[in-house]
Design a protein around this motif. Structure first.
Motif, short mmCIF file in Angstrom:
data_model
loop_
_atom_site.label_atom_id
_atom_site.label_comp_id
_atom_site.label_asym_id
_atom_site.label_seq_id
_atom_site.Cartn_x
_atom_site.Cartn_y
_atom_site.Cartn_z
N LYS A 199 0.84 -1.21 0.00
CA LYS A 199 0.00 0.00 0.00
C LYS A 199 0.87 1.25 0.00
O LYS A 199 1.99 1.25 0.53
CB LYS A 199 -0.89 0.02 1.25
CG LYS A 199 -1.95 -1.09 1.24
CD LYS A 199 -3.31 -0.51 0.92
CE LYS A 199 -4.42 -1.50 1.26
NZ LYS A 199 -4.85 -2.28 0.08
N CYS A 200 0.37 2.34 -0.60
CA CYS A 200 1.08 3.62 -0.62
C CYS A 200 1.09 4.21 0.79
O CYS A 200 0.10 4.15 1.52
CB CYS A 200 0.38 4.58 -1.58
SG CYS A 200 0.97 6.28 -1.45
N ALA A 201 2.20 4.79 1.20
CA ALA A 201 2.35 5.35 2.54
C ALA A 201 1.50 6.60 2.73
O ALA A 201 0.99 6.87 3.80
CB ALA A 201 3.82 5.67 2.80
N LYS A 202 1.33 7.37 1.64
CA LYS A 202 0.64 8.65 1.74
C LYS A 202 -0.86 8.53 1.54
O LYS A 202 -1.65 9.18 2.21
CB LYS A 202 1.22 9.62 0.68
CG LYS A 202 2.01 10.77 1.31
CD LYS A 202 2.34 11.85 0.28
CE LYS A 202 3.45 11.41 -0.65
NZ LYS A 202 3.78 12.44 -1.66
N HIS A 203 -1.29 7.72 0.56
CA HIS A 203 -2.69 7.69 0.16
C HIS A 203 -3.42 6.42 0.56
O HIS A 203 -4.60 6.29 0.28
CB HIS A 203 -2.80 7.90 -1.34
CG HIS A 203 -2.12 9.14 -1.82
ND1 HIS A 203 -0.84 9.12 -2.32
CD2 HIS A 203 -2.53 10.42 -1.85
CE1 HIS A 203 -0.50 10.36 -2.64
NE2 HIS A 203 -1.50 11.18 -2.37
N SER A 204 -2.73 5.45 1.13
CA SER A 204 -3.29 4.17 1.55
C SER A 204 -4.08 3.47 0.44
O SER A 204 -5.04 2.75 0.70
CB SER A 204 -4.17 4.33 2.80
OG SER A 204 -5.36 5.02 2.51
N VAL A 239 4.77 3.71 -3.97
CA VAL A 239 4.20 4.83 -4.71
C VAL A 239 2.93 4.36 -5.40
O VAL A 239 2.90 3.30 -6.03
CB VAL A 239 5.21 5.32 -5.77
CG1 VAL A 239 4.58 6.39 -6.65
CG2 VAL A 239 6.47 5.84 -5.11
N CYS A 240 1.82 5.15 -5.29
CA CYS A 240 0.58 4.80 -5.97
C CYS A 240 0.33 5.75 -7.14
O CYS A 240 1.09 6.67 -7.37
CB CYS A 240 -0.59 4.86 -4.99
SG CYS A 240 -1.09 6.54 -4.56
N ALA A 241 -0.76 5.51 -7.87
CA ALA A 241 -1.09 6.32 -9.05
C ALA A 241 -1.26 7.79 -8.68
O ALA A 241 -0.92 8.68 -9.46
CB ALA A 241 -2.37 5.80 -9.70
N GLU A 242 -1.78 8.03 -7.47
CA GLU A 242 -2.02 9.40 -7.00
C GLU A 242 -0.68 10.16 -6.87
O GLU A 242 -0.57 11.33 -7.22
CB GLU A 242 -2.72 9.33 -5.64
CG GLU A 242 -3.46 10.60 -5.25
CD GLU A 242 -4.69 10.85 -6.12
OE1 GLU A 242 -5.02 12.02 -6.32
OE2 GLU A 242 -5.31 9.85 -6.58
N CYS A 243 0.35 9.46 -6.35
CA CYS A 243 1.67 10.06 -6.15
C CYS A 243 2.32 10.40 -7.49
O CYS A 243 2.92 11.45 -7.66
CB CYS A 243 2.60 9.11 -5.41
SG CYS A 243 1.97 8.56 -3.84
N VAL A 244 2.19 9.47 -8.44
CA VAL A 244 2.85 9.63 -9.73
C VAL A 244 2.28 10.83 -10.48
O VAL A 244 2.98 11.51 -11.23
CB VAL A 244 2.68 8.33 -10.56
CG1 VAL A 244 3.27 8.48 -11.95
CG2 VAL A 244 3.33 7.16 -9.85
#
Ligand SMILES: [Zn+2]
Ligand SMILES: [Zn+2]
Length: 117
Positions: free
Chosen positions: A2-7, A21-26
């Protein structure tokens, strides 16, 4: 993972710090590498710029080598012609002309490398 920032589900890890890293971060990050934040993108971009600089330098070296090879090949051909008139030893003539051909080919190869961007 899971992404650390957006879960939300991670796509991969940051190319710099290794965090998920998730799609939101990219979406926020610029450039082609997968990074978690602009803070991580910056040093990566700097590295790429340094790498480009080194590449540019080596291209210049290749161009200089091409000029050097052409000059040496011209000298060898000149020596071959001089040997033809002054000392008609077949070995000497073939040797100098052979060197000229090899150097000419090396010059062509170097100039092709120098032109590749
Ligand atoms: Zn990072
Ligand atoms: Zn995220």
């Amino acid at each position: 993972m899971k992404c650390a920032k957006h879960s939300s589900e991670a796509l991969g890890v940051c190319a710099y710090c290794g965090r998920a890293v998730c799609a939101e971060c990219v979406k926020d990050s610029e450039g082609t590498r997968l990074v978690c934040s602009p803070t991580c993108a910056e040093p990566l971009l700097r590295n790429e710029k340094a790498l480009n600089l080194i590449l540019q330098k080596s291209l210049q070296t290749a161009k200089a080598s091409a000029v050097y090879c052409y000059l040496c090949s011209a000298l060898s051909f000149g020596a071959g012609v001089a040997a033809w008139y002054t000392a008609p030893v077949p070995f000497l003539i073939w040797f100098t002309v052979g060197c000229g051909i090899v150097l000419l080919l090396a010059g062509i190869w170097y100039s092709r490398v120098g032109r590749r961007q």
